[in-house]
Write a protein that holds these residues in place. Structure first.
Motif, mmCIF file in Angstrom:
data_model
loop_
_atom_site.group_PDB
_atom_site.id
_atom_site.type_symbol
_atom_site.label_atom_id
_atom_site.label_comp_id
_atom_site.label_asym_id
_atom_site.label_seq_id
_atom_site.Cartn_x
_atom_site.Cartn_y
_atom_site.Cartn_z
ATOM 1 N N UNK A 11 0.830 -1.197 0.000
ATOM 2 C CA UNK A 11 0.000 0.000 0.000
ATOM 3 C C UNK A 11 0.868 1.253 0.000
ATOM 4 N N UNK A 12 0.786 2.002 -1.091
ATOM 5 C CA UNK A 12 1.456 3.297 -1.174
ATOM 6 C C UNK A 12 0.443 4.315 -1.666
ATOM 7 N N UNK A 13 0.457 5.500 -1.097
ATOM 8 C CA UNK A 13 -0.459 6.563 -1.528
ATOM 9 C C UNK A 13 0.250 7.593 -2.397
ATOM 10 N N UNK A 14 1.412 7.239 -2.913
ATOM 11 C CA UNK A 14 2.153 8.166 -3.777
ATOM 12 C C UNK A 14 1.319 8.524 -5.005
ATOM 13 N N UNK A 15 0.556 7.551 -5.526
ATOM 14 C CA UNK A 15 -0.331 7.804 -6.659
ATOM 15 C C UNK A 15 -1.608 7.011 -6.444
ATOM 16 N N UNK A 16 -2.756 7.676 -6.509
ATOM 17 C CA UNK A 16 -4.035 6.989 -6.326
ATOM 18 C C UNK A 16 -5.074 7.534 -7.292
ATOM 19 N N UNK A 17 -6.117 6.740 -7.485
ATOM 20 C CA UNK A 17 -7.248 7.126 -8.335
ATOM 21 C C UNK A 17 -8.436 7.407 -7.422
ATOM 22 N N UNK A 18 -9.022 8.577 -7.572
ATOM 23 C CA UNK A 18 -10.044 9.059 -6.649
ATOM 24 C C UNK A 18 -11.317 8.219 -6.697
ATOM 25 N N UNK A 32 -8.202 -0.748 -14.401
ATOM 26 C CA UNK A 32 -7.148 0.087 -13.823
ATOM 27 C C UNK A 32 -6.034 -0.760 -13.232
ATOM 28 N N UNK A 33 -6.409 -1.871 -12.604
ATOM 29 C CA UNK A 33 -5.384 -2.717 -11.990
ATOM 30 C C UNK A 33 -4.555 -3.457 -13.027
ATOM 31 N N UNK A 34 -5.137 -3.782 -14.165
ATOM 32 C CA UNK A 34 -4.353 -4.358 -15.258
ATOM 33 C C UNK A 34 -3.316 -3.354 -15.741
ATOM 34 N N UNK A 35 -3.687 -2.088 -15.773
ATOM 35 C CA UNK A 35 -2.797 -1.045 -16.278
ATOM 36 C C UNK A 35 -1.707 -0.674 -15.283
ATOM 37 N N UNK A 36 -2.014 -0.741 -13.998
ATOM 38 C CA UNK A 36 -1.035 -0.382 -12.960
ATOM 39 C C UNK A 36 -1.181 -1.310 -11.772
ATOM 40 N N UNK A 37 -0.065 -1.889 -11.353
ATOM 41 C CA UNK A 37 -0.078 -2.731 -10.158
ATOM 42 C C UNK A 37 0.074 -1.910 -8.886
ATOM 43 N N UNK A 38 0.547 -0.668 -8.991
ATOM 44 C CA UNK A 38 0.902 0.091 -7.800
ATOM 45 C C UNK A 38 -0.065 1.214 -7.431
ATOM 46 N N UNK A 39 -0.821 1.744 -8.396
ATOM 47 C CA UNK A 39 -1.765 2.811 -8.070
ATOM 48 C C UNK A 39 -2.755 2.316 -7.026
ATOM 49 N N UNK A 40 -3.001 3.126 -6.012
ATOM 50 C CA UNK A 40 -4.009 2.781 -5.015
ATOM 51 C C UNK A 40 -5.380 3.124 -5.579
ATOM 52 N N UNK A 41 -6.285 2.168 -5.560
ATOM 53 C CA UNK A 41 -7.632 2.360 -6.091
ATOM 54 C C UNK A 41 -8.632 2.514 -4.956
ATOM 55 N N UNK A 42 -9.708 3.251 -5.232
ATOM 56 C CA UNK A 42 -10.778 3.478 -4.256
ATOM 57 C C UNK A 42 -12.106 3.051 -4.845
ATOM 58 N N UNK A 43 -12.986 2.554 -3.995
ATOM 59 C CA UNK A 43 -14.348 2.257 -4.410
ATOM 60 C C UNK A 43 -15.126 3.560 -4.591
ATOM 61 N N UNK A 44 -16.295 3.457 -5.181
ATOM 62 C CA UNK A 44 -17.257 4.543 -5.061
ATOM 63 C C UNK A 44 -17.599 4.716 -3.581
ATOM 64 N N UNK A 45 -18.111 5.891 -3.215
ATOM 65 C CA UNK A 45 -18.565 6.068 -1.841
ATOM 66 C C UNK A 45 -19.755 5.145 -1.572
ATOM 67 N N UNK A 46 -19.691 4.425 -0.456
ATOM 68 C CA UNK A 46 -20.796 3.593 0.003
ATOM 69 C C UNK A 46 -21.255 4.157 1.344
ATOM 70 N N UNK A 47 -22.543 4.420 1.493
ATOM 71 C CA UNK A 47 -23.021 4.986 2.756
ATOM 72 C C UNK A 47 -23.098 3.890 3.818
ATOM 73 N N UNK A 229 4.064 17.529 -1.326
ATOM 74 C CA UNK A 229 3.121 16.656 -0.621
ATOM 75 C C UNK A 229 3.612 15.208 -0.684
ATOM 76 N N UNK A 230 2.903 14.334 0.000
ATOM 77 C CA UNK A 230 3.306 12.927 0.069
ATOM 78 C C UNK A 230 2.729 12.073 -1.051
ATOM 79 N N UNK A 231 1.705 12.565 -1.722
ATOM 80 C CA UNK A 231 1.080 11.778 -2.775
ATOM 81 C C UNK A 231 0.112 12.609 -3.586
ATOM 82 N N UNK A 232 -0.253 12.069 -4.746
ATOM 83 C CA UNK A 232 -1.214 12.737 -5.627
ATOM 84 C C UNK A 232 -2.371 11.786 -5.908
ATOM 85 N N UNK A 233 -3.563 12.361 -6.033
ATOM 86 C CA UNK A 233 -4.755 11.589 -6.377
ATOM 87 C C UNK A 233 -5.384 12.200 -7.617
ATOM 88 N N UNK A 234 -5.527 11.402 -8.665
ATOM 89 C CA UNK A 234 -6.183 11.841 -9.888
ATOM 90 C C UNK A 234 -7.591 11.281 -9.939
#
Length: 337
Positions: A11-18, A32-47, A229-234
């Motif tokens: 788990x690294x937050x250097x690069x993540x997808x919002x 997204x995971x096929x394209x990058x093994x290292x980007x941190x991925x997030x789910x949609x917001x779940x209430x 900063x410590x990381x970027x989120x696109x």
């Protein structure tokens, strides 16, 4: 479905997808995971309400190949947040994140999202309860303020209150949210970006992990932000032009690319797509996330048109994607820049 707890070291937050509603679905995340093994991925917001009272399995369903993967929660009740944090760990997520940035009226009425910027004590209570309930990291994604509470001092009060409850990672959308009079879309564009405020947060609180988000489109911009900063989120850029994720592992982690060309990436999805079709998922629910894969490539428009015109037909299957692929030039010899 069996879930496996990913290793924390991955788990690294250097690069993540919002996290983005209707966009960062399991189908997009698989690509997204096929394209990058290292980007941190997030789910949609779940209430929290959806998880407590709804179909928990459906909302938390994901594939183990998506790790590292964070679950984003929307809610403000500490007990419910604790319960959902336990579920996040039980289902194998790498991180649980609290949404304090969504500006829509619907979530405001339920004390979810950006309105919580006005209640830092309530956010702190939720964070403390979540941390008590789970061993996985608890993070907060928020704005730099809301109308009526948009000063630097207000932002610092929020950070200090929530960090005192144990939150060490803040993902900061560098705009305020205007809670009355603007739509969620307008709130992503109209309030001005103040990247310097996020930089100042890192200077003021060097012991905290500060991730910057909002309006970032290029790797050049990412590297500029990483100086402060410590990381970027696109967000939207990573969705509309997913192929840029194929350069993430090399650009930000110094590793070999996960995939060599777009054809290879899409063909690697075929077993998953067939599995989803066998579950009864309509092809169009999957192909809508593939539209940007050949953005700017010869034949890309024909690829998109073929999917648009055929994926929604009854009985449509993998052959539709194979036919669309045939309209795009053969794979590039190397990664696009």
């Amino acid at each position: 479905m069996t879930f496996h707890q990913p290793s924390v070291s991955a788990l690294s937050r250097r690069f993540s997808v919002a996290p983005m509603m209707d966009w960062t679905t399991p189908h997009f995340r698989y690509l997204a995971r096929i394209l990058s093994k290292r980007a941190l991925l997030y789910t949609e917001m779940v209430t929290t309400g959806a998880l407590v009272h709804g179909d928990t399995e459906r909302f938390l369903r994901h594939d183990a190949s998506e790790y590292p993967l964070a679950l984003q929660l929307g809610g403000s009740n500490a007990n419910e947040l604790a319960h959902c944090a336990r579920l996040a760990q039980q289902f194998g997520f790498s991180e649980v994140n609290l949404n304090v940035g969504c500006p829509s009226d619907r979530v405001q009425n339920n004390m979810i999202g950006a309105c919580l910027m006005g209640h830092p004590g309530k956010v702190a209570e939720g964070v403390a309860a979540m941390r008590e309930a789970t061993d996985i990291p608890v993070t907060v994604k928020h704005r730099i303020g809301i109308n009526g509470r948009e000063s630097w001092d207000h932002l610092c009060e929020f950070i200090e209150t929530v960090s005192a409850a144990g939150c060490q990672t803040f993902i900061v959308h560098a705009r305020i949210a205007i809670l009355e009079g603007l739509s969620p879309k307008e709130n992503r564009d109209i309030p001005p970006l103040k990247y310097d405020w996020v930089y100042r947060l890192k200077q003021a609180y060097p012991h905290l992990e500060i991730i910057i988000n909002g309006g970032i489109k290029t790797f050049e911009e990412c590297h500029q932000h990483l100086e402060h900063t410590d990381g970027v989120m696109l967000g939207r850029e990573a969705y509309h032009n997913p192929w840029l994720l194929a350069d993430v592992d090399t650009e930000f982690f110094g590793e070999q690319p996960a995939v060599n060309n777009r054809h290879e990436a899409l063909q690697a999805m075929f077993p998953f797509i067939q599995q989803e079709l066998d579950r009864g998922v309509y092809l169009t629910h999957i192909t809508r996330h593939l539209m940007g894969l050949f953005l700017g490539q010869p034949g890309g428009r024909q690829f998109r048109r073929h999917l648009s015109e055929n994926a929604n037909k009854p009985g449509s299957g993998l052959e539709v994607i194979e036919q669309a692929l045939s309209k795009v030039r053969e794979p590039e010899p190397s990664l696009a820049s």
